[in-house]
Write a protein that holds these residues in place. Structure first.
Motif, short mmCIF file in Angstrom:
data_model
loop_
_atom_site.label_atom_id
_atom_site.label_comp_id
_atom_site.label_asym_id
_atom_site.label_seq_id
_atom_site.Cartn_x
_atom_site.Cartn_y
_atom_site.Cartn_z
N ARG A 21 32.30 -27.00 8.42
CA ARG A 21 32.29 -25.69 7.75
C ARG A 21 31.85 -25.83 6.29
NH1 ARG A 21 31.39 -24.20 11.81
NH2 ARG A 21 32.76 -23.30 13.35
N ARG A 22 32.32 -26.88 5.64
CA ARG A 22 31.95 -27.10 4.24
C ARG A 22 30.46 -27.44 4.13
NH1 ARG A 22 35.80 -27.15 -0.06
NH2 ARG A 22 35.34 -28.81 -1.51
N LEU A 23 29.96 -28.25 5.06
CA LEU A 23 28.53 -28.59 5.03
C LEU A 23 27.69 -27.33 5.21
CD1 LEU A 23 28.54 -31.80 7.28
CD2 LEU A 23 28.11 -31.74 4.82
N GLU A 24 28.12 -26.47 6.16
CA GLU A 24 27.37 -25.24 6.41
C GLU A 24 27.35 -24.35 5.18
OE1 GLU A 24 28.10 -24.46 11.20
OE2 GLU A 24 29.56 -23.71 9.78
N ARG A 25 28.48 -24.33 4.49
CA ARG A 25 28.58 -23.44 3.33
C ARG A 25 27.78 -23.95 2.13
NH1 ARG A 25 33.86 -22.84 3.65
NH2 ARG A 25 34.33 -23.99 1.75
#
Ligand SMILES: Cc1cc2nc3c(=O)[nH]c(=O)nc-3n(C[C@H](O)[C@H](O)[C@H](O)COP(=O)(O)OP(=O)(O)OC[C@H]3O[C@@H](n4cnc5c(N)ncnc54)[C@H](O)[C@@H]3O)c2cc1C
Length: 456
Positions: A21-25
């Motif tokens: 999720r952090r990478l996507e954000r």
């Protein structure tokens, strides 16, 4: 053709999902491709598993969707990693249809979590249930209700006795919560079985350690023990299992307990994937540095239950983070930041998190918790426990499902319905965690050599 760096995340638990999720954000779609390997289509909120087993929550409510996210763009491979060639930077995956695929990567994040720790106890893997997967929790619920149904229908006192005794091994929070929640289930359910004598129902909670949940401290550990004792759960400390059979369990203190229900929650060990890497481990967990890099291997990160991440907040250089969701989630975010920093040629940062404490839901109004070192019991502890888990659920839909389930259960109770849909499936420790599917480092290399050869 533009080739973007490929980031491969293995495992969609607390650590893997927080990382993805952090990478996507933080990464723009042009900066890297993100791939996630996971056998299941959801992130399991494990701390609420005992509440699924006891019917307070439905299974679906703690299976949090992987595809419900604002910036969702990760490619998901449904399967499990069974080996990794760290030199060739290839991960070998067995898909859910048993196809073997090789996935190349530039960065790999290893977050496959842990499996139930077992010992060489005769009959254990054949007769014990685990409490680590959604299927196990749903299965155990059905199994316990089945025991009440069959005991009710039987006129044989010996059969009744063995069906109405239940043994949970493991006095950590998982085992204690499991015993407490399931005892509440049988305590409430027996009112619907007028032919059954409630005094025949007996729950045993045993542990080889001298204390229940030592991480809670003496006072709260004793409180938990008192609560369970008042409910009639027999706690035996300094005791383990000598052998397990289909209709009885022998304790190490010589007692033989007639039972058809042995639940084994005596700790976890890192996923077998870690052993396939041929790298250094600390008590079975992959040895990484404080930035969660695998020393000597650029672009390899590991975290969560599978890795021995130094616990910098403890001030002891040998301390490693305990295997908890609290750490796994935060490590996931830090690893994502470190992957991004590497991609952008910036410095990585170490993982530092001071433990927020422990919450233990014993069902109903009973709980003990120690948030930020403050010792709580009863309703205040329960509010903190449920509030903590509720806020940690990742999506609003999951939060709503859980809250609705809690409310409905508090108002209307349980119907104790045995669904039976899993009744004919194998369900013991050896069946659910698929620990025999992994490759050795030699098998990985031989497999990759074969798939590279021109005759193939
Ligand atoms: C009953 C119970 C109660 C608990 N209660 C608490 C609590 O109150 N508080 C707390 O902080 N912690 C609690 N924990 C511990 C916590 O759940 C774990 O520490 C946490 O889940 C670890 O996160 P993880 O991401 O490392 O692993 P997990 O969350 O277990 O995720 C691992 C993921 O990897 C997947 N996977 C496994 N093998 C492979 C493979 N080979 N390839 C690809 N994917 C793979 C799995 O399917 C899973 O999705 C509890 C655990 C249990 C069992």
């Amino acid at each position: 053709m533009v080739t973007r760096p490929r980031i491969l995340v293995v495992g969609a638990g607390f650590a893997g999902v927080a990382c993805v999720r952090r990478l996507e954000r933080k990464l723009s779609p042009g900066e890297a491709d993100i791939t996630l390997v996971t056998p299941s289509a959801y992130q399991l909120y494990l701390p609420l598993l005992p509440q699924v087993a006891s019917g307070v929550l439905t299974p679906q409510s703690i299976a949090v969707s992987l595809r419900r996210s604002e910036k969702y763009r990760t490619r998901i491979i449904p399967g499990g990693a069974i080996g990794v060639d760290l030199k060739a930077k290839v991960c070998v995956i067995r898909t859910i249809t048993d196809k073997i695929v090789d996935e190349s990567y530039d960065y790999i994040v290893l977050a496959p979590g842990s499996v139930t720790r077992t010992f060489d106890i005769p009959g254990l893997t054949d007769h014990a249930f685990g409490m680590k997967t959604l299927a196990e929790a749903a299965y155990i619920r059905d199994h316990v209700i089945t025991q009440l149904d069959l005991a009710d229908a039987s006129d044989d006192p010996a059969e009744r006795a063995s069906r109405l005794q239940f043994v949970v091994v493991g006095g950590g929070y998982a085992g204690t919560e499991t015993a407490a929640c399931l005892q509440r289930l049988t305590h409430s359910a027996v009112k619907r079985y007028p032919r059954l004598d409630p005094s025949l129902i007996k729950w045993h909670l045993i542990d080889i350690a001298p204390k229940l949940m030592p991480e809670l401290g003496d006072k709260l550990g004793r409180s938990a023990q008192e609560i369970l004792g008042r409910r009639g759960i027999e706690i035996s400390l300094g005791v383990s299992i000598e052998k397990a059979g289909p209709e009885e369990v022998t304790f190490t203190d010589g007692r033989v307990v007639p039972t058809r229900t042995l639940i084994w929650t005596a700790g976890v060990v890192a996923s077998p994937l870690i052993g396939t890497l041929g790298a250094e481990t600390v008590r079975g967990r992959l040895a990484v540095d404080a930035k969660m890099n695998l020393p000597g291997h650029d672009g390899v990160f590991a975290l969560g239950d599978a890795a021995a991440v130094p616990d910098r907040a403890k001030g002891d250089e040998n301390a490693i983070c305990p295997p908890t969701a609290q750490h796994a989630m935060r490590q996931g975010k830090r690893v994502a930041d470190n992957v991004i920093a590497t991609l952008r040629n910036q410095p990585q940062r170490p993982y530092v998190h001071k433990d927020l404490g422990l919450v233990v839901d014993l069902g109903g109004k009973d709980a003990v918790s120690k948030p930020l070192g403050i010792e709580l019991r009863g309703v205040p502890a329960q509010i903190v426990a449920r509030g903590y888990h509720w806020s940690a659920l990742r999506t609003n839909v999951a939060k709503t499902r859980v809250l609705t389930n809690w409310t409905l259960n508090a108002i209307a109770g349980d119907d104790f319905v045995r669904t039976g849909f899993q009744a004919r499936r194998p369900a013991k420790l050896k069946d659910f965690e698929h620990t025999n599917r992994y490759m050795t480092p030699e098998q990985v290399r031989a497999h990759l050599a074969r798939t590279d050869s021109p005759e193939q």
